[in-house]
Write a protein that holds these residues in place. Structure first.
Motif, short mmCIF file in Angstrom:
data_model
loop_
_atom_site.label_atom_id
_atom_site.label_comp_id
_atom_site.label_asym_id
_atom_site.label_seq_id
_atom_site.Cartn_x
_atom_site.Cartn_y
_atom_site.Cartn_z
N ILE A 117 1.09 -1.27 0.03
CA ILE A 117 -0.18 0.22 0.06
C ILE A 117 1.09 1.25 -0.13
CG2 ILE A 117 -1.47 1.42 1.09
CD1 ILE A 117 -2.89 -1.54 2.94
N ALA A 118 0.47 1.89 -1.36
CA ALA A 118 1.30 2.86 -1.42
C ALA A 118 0.85 4.44 -0.41
CB ALA A 118 1.88 4.07 -2.90
N PHE A 119 1.20 4.89 0.32
CA PHE A 119 0.34 6.31 0.68
C PHE A 119 1.23 7.49 1.51
CE2 PHE A 119 2.85 4.09 3.81
CZ PHE A 119 3.40 4.88 5.57
N ASP A 120 1.88 7.69 0.75
CA ASP A 120 2.64 9.26 0.74
C ASP A 120 3.29 9.30 0.09
OD1 ASP A 120 2.63 12.03 2.13
OD2 ASP A 120 5.10 11.37 2.16
N THR A 121 3.63 10.44 -1.00
CA THR A 121 4.52 10.61 -2.09
C THR A 121 5.39 12.25 -2.23
OG1 THR A 121 3.30 9.24 -4.01
CG2 THR A 121 5.34 10.44 -4.85
N THR A 122 6.38 11.90 -1.50
CA THR A 122 7.42 13.13 -1.45
C THR A 122 7.96 13.86 -2.77
OG1 THR A 122 6.96 13.26 0.77
CG2 THR A 122 8.34 14.94 -0.10
N ARG A 123 8.12 14.69 -3.13
CA ARG A 123 9.29 14.88 -4.23
C ARG A 123 10.45 16.12 -3.01
NH1 ARG A 123 5.19 16.39 -7.53
NH2 ARG A 123 4.35 14.78 -8.89
N ARG A 124 11.48 15.81 -3.62
CA ARG A 124 12.34 16.68 -2.70
C ARG A 124 13.61 17.07 -3.66
NH1 ARG A 124 11.97 16.02 3.04
NH2 ARG A 124 10.92 14.35 3.39
N SER A 125 14.06 18.74 -3.39
CA SER A 125 15.42 19.18 -4.53
C SER A 125 15.82 19.96 -2.60
CB SER A 125 14.87 20.32 -5.20
OG SER A 125 15.35 20.74 -5.89
N ASP A 126 17.05 19.96 -3.55
CA ASP A 126 18.39 21.38 -2.72
C ASP A 126 18.41 22.35 -3.35
OD1 ASP A 126 19.75 19.88 -3.87
OD2 ASP A 126 21.48 20.09 -3.49
N SER A 127 17.61 22.92 -4.46
CA SER A 127 17.83 24.15 -5.13
C SER A 127 17.14 25.05 -3.88
CB SER A 127 16.64 23.92 -6.31
OG SER A 127 15.31 23.71 -5.72
N LEU A 157 -0.44 1.36 10.62
CA LEU A 157 -0.96 0.64 10.22
C LEU A 157 -2.57 0.74 10.37
CD1 LEU A 157 -1.00 -1.89 8.53
CD2 LEU A 157 -0.33 -2.76 11.29
N ARG A 158 -2.52 1.01 11.99
CA ARG A 158 -4.09 1.09 11.80
C ARG A 158 -4.61 2.57 11.06
NH1 ARG A 158 -1.17 1.29 16.93
NH2 ARG A 158 -1.15 -0.86 18.14
N ASP A 159 -3.70 3.68 10.87
CA ASP A 159 -4.97 4.88 9.96
C ASP A 159 -4.72 4.08 8.49
OD1 ASP A 159 -3.93 6.64 12.48
OD2 ASP A 159 -2.41 7.35 11.71
N LEU A 160 -3.86 3.57 7.94
CA LEU A 160 -4.27 3.32 6.78
C LEU A 160 -5.46 1.91 6.47
CD1 LEU A 160 -0.69 3.08 5.02
CD2 LEU A 160 -1.99 4.47 5.28
N LEU A 161 -5.28 1.33 7.27
CA LEU A 161 -6.05 -0.19 7.65
C LEU A 161 -7.50 0.09 8.34
CD1 LEU A 161 -3.27 -3.05 6.50
CD2 LEU A 161 -4.90 -1.61 5.13
N GLY A 162 -7.12 1.08 9.40
CA GLY A 162 -8.32 1.02 10.33
C GLY A 162 -8.23 -0.27 11.36
N VAL A 282 8.58 7.25 -2.52
CA VAL A 282 7.10 6.69 -1.79
C VAL A 282 6.70 5.86 -1.06
CG1 VAL A 282 5.38 5.77 -3.18
CG2 VAL A 282 6.71 6.80 -4.44
N ARG A 283 6.02 6.19 0.48
CA ARG A 283 6.56 5.82 1.38
C ARG A 283 5.08 4.75 1.39
NH1 ARG A 283 6.77 9.69 6.58
NH2 ARG A 283 8.19 10.88 5.68
N THR A 284 5.42 3.31 1.43
CA THR A 284 4.82 2.38 1.42
C THR A 284 4.66 1.14 3.12
OG1 THR A 284 6.27 0.85 0.33
CG2 THR A 284 5.41 1.82 -0.63
N LEU A 285 4.13 0.93 2.55
CA LEU A 285 3.60 -0.63 4.15
C LEU A 285 3.62 -1.96 3.48
CD1 LEU A 285 0.62 -0.06 6.60
CD2 LEU A 285 3.15 0.37 6.48
#
Length: 289
Positions: A117-127, A157-162, A282-285
């Protein structure tokens, strides 16, 4: 993939460093009270830190000669060559419709997970501006940290699946692992790559639980206190065809790696004209039933 791993098997992963460079990383200083971090979402700008850090020079080895021996369950990270179909990782729609399914399929194949389960996506740049995200601009994290703890991993896990499904999995002994999938958007990366600690060289007492305060909740992450036994690695000149898997939490306590400290690092002799590091994570469980 869900077999028990003996501690003796894990410790062989504390491999000797080769081709090391020396660079400074920012570690937390120990303090009597629990450290607190106010997130960007709470401050509306830069995060605020209610603790002190210290800069320590460490040897950081090139992981490439050892990459085939590195695994999530030993070092807590792995370097893979996995080209992708999506051509523009700055396009939110393409990331949601194409890249996220690729990430989930990659982890199911690579880890043998029954569900990802992918639950968060973040882009980063050191600009100077940082990287654009739906919730604002983001730069690299420059303190050595782990994204989850023994408390916040199960809570995610609880937040995502209950509550009911999460408790069913945890009570049954089903393994759940939080895994970050980190990839350059452009490459080769010549500035601010990731430095990662070999989890087999960590001491539990050096992982310092820190409250991370958001507008509607308080989470928890680890910051890392320095110890000379820690071993550090990075992947020079990463390209968009490569990916780092980074373990943030593992529900099993059988000797395998559970937490992987990491941080962006400023390398010595970085060329003045090196382009900004741009990356996507991408953060996943991953669930192993």
């Amino acid at each position: 993939m869900n077999q028990s791993i003996a501690p003796a098997d894990i410790k062989v992963a504390a491999l000797p460093a080769s081709g090391s460079i020396f660079a400074s990383l920012n570690f937390i200083r120990r303090q009597a009270e629990k450290p607190v971090l106010h997130s960007s979402a709470l401050t509306g700008g830069a995060p605020r830190f209610f603790f002190e850090t210290e800069s320590r020079p460490v040897a950081i080895a090139d992981m490439r000669p050892l990459a085939k021996r590195f695994t999530l369950d030993r070092q807590g990270f792995a370097l893979l060559c996995r080209p992708i179909a999506v051509t523009d990782l700055t396009d939110d729609a393409a990331v949601a419709s194409l890249y996220i399914p690729e990430v989930e399929a990659l982890l199911r194949r690579q880890l043998g997970a029954s569900r990802v389960i992918a639950f968060d996506t973040t882009r980063r740049s050191d600009s100077k501006e940082g990287a654009a995200n739906p919730d604002g601009q983001r730069g690299p994290a420059t303190r050595v940290h782990v994204d989850y703890t023994v408390k916040s991993g199960p809570q995610r896990l609880r937040d995502l699946l209950g509550e009911s499904e999460a408790e069913r999995l945890l009570r049954s002994g089903t393994r759940v692992a939080q895994v970050n999938v980190w990839r350059p958007i452009r490459g080769p990366v010549r500035r601010a790559p990731l430095a990662l600690a070999d989890a087999a060289t960590l001491r539990a007492e050096d992982l310092i639980a820190t409250d991370q305060v958001f507008p509607d909740r308080t989470g928890e992450i680890y910051h890392l206190a320095y110890h000379p036994a820690q071993r550090w690695y990075y992947a020079p000149q990463m390209t968009p065809d490569e990916v780092l898997l980074i373990k943030g939490w593992d529900s099993l306590e059988d000797g395998r790696a559970r937490f992987t400290p990491h941080s962006a690092v400023t390398l010595p002799n970085t060329p003045a004209d090196a382009p900004p590091r741009e990356s996507i994570e991408v953060r996943t469980l991953a669930i192993f039933e």
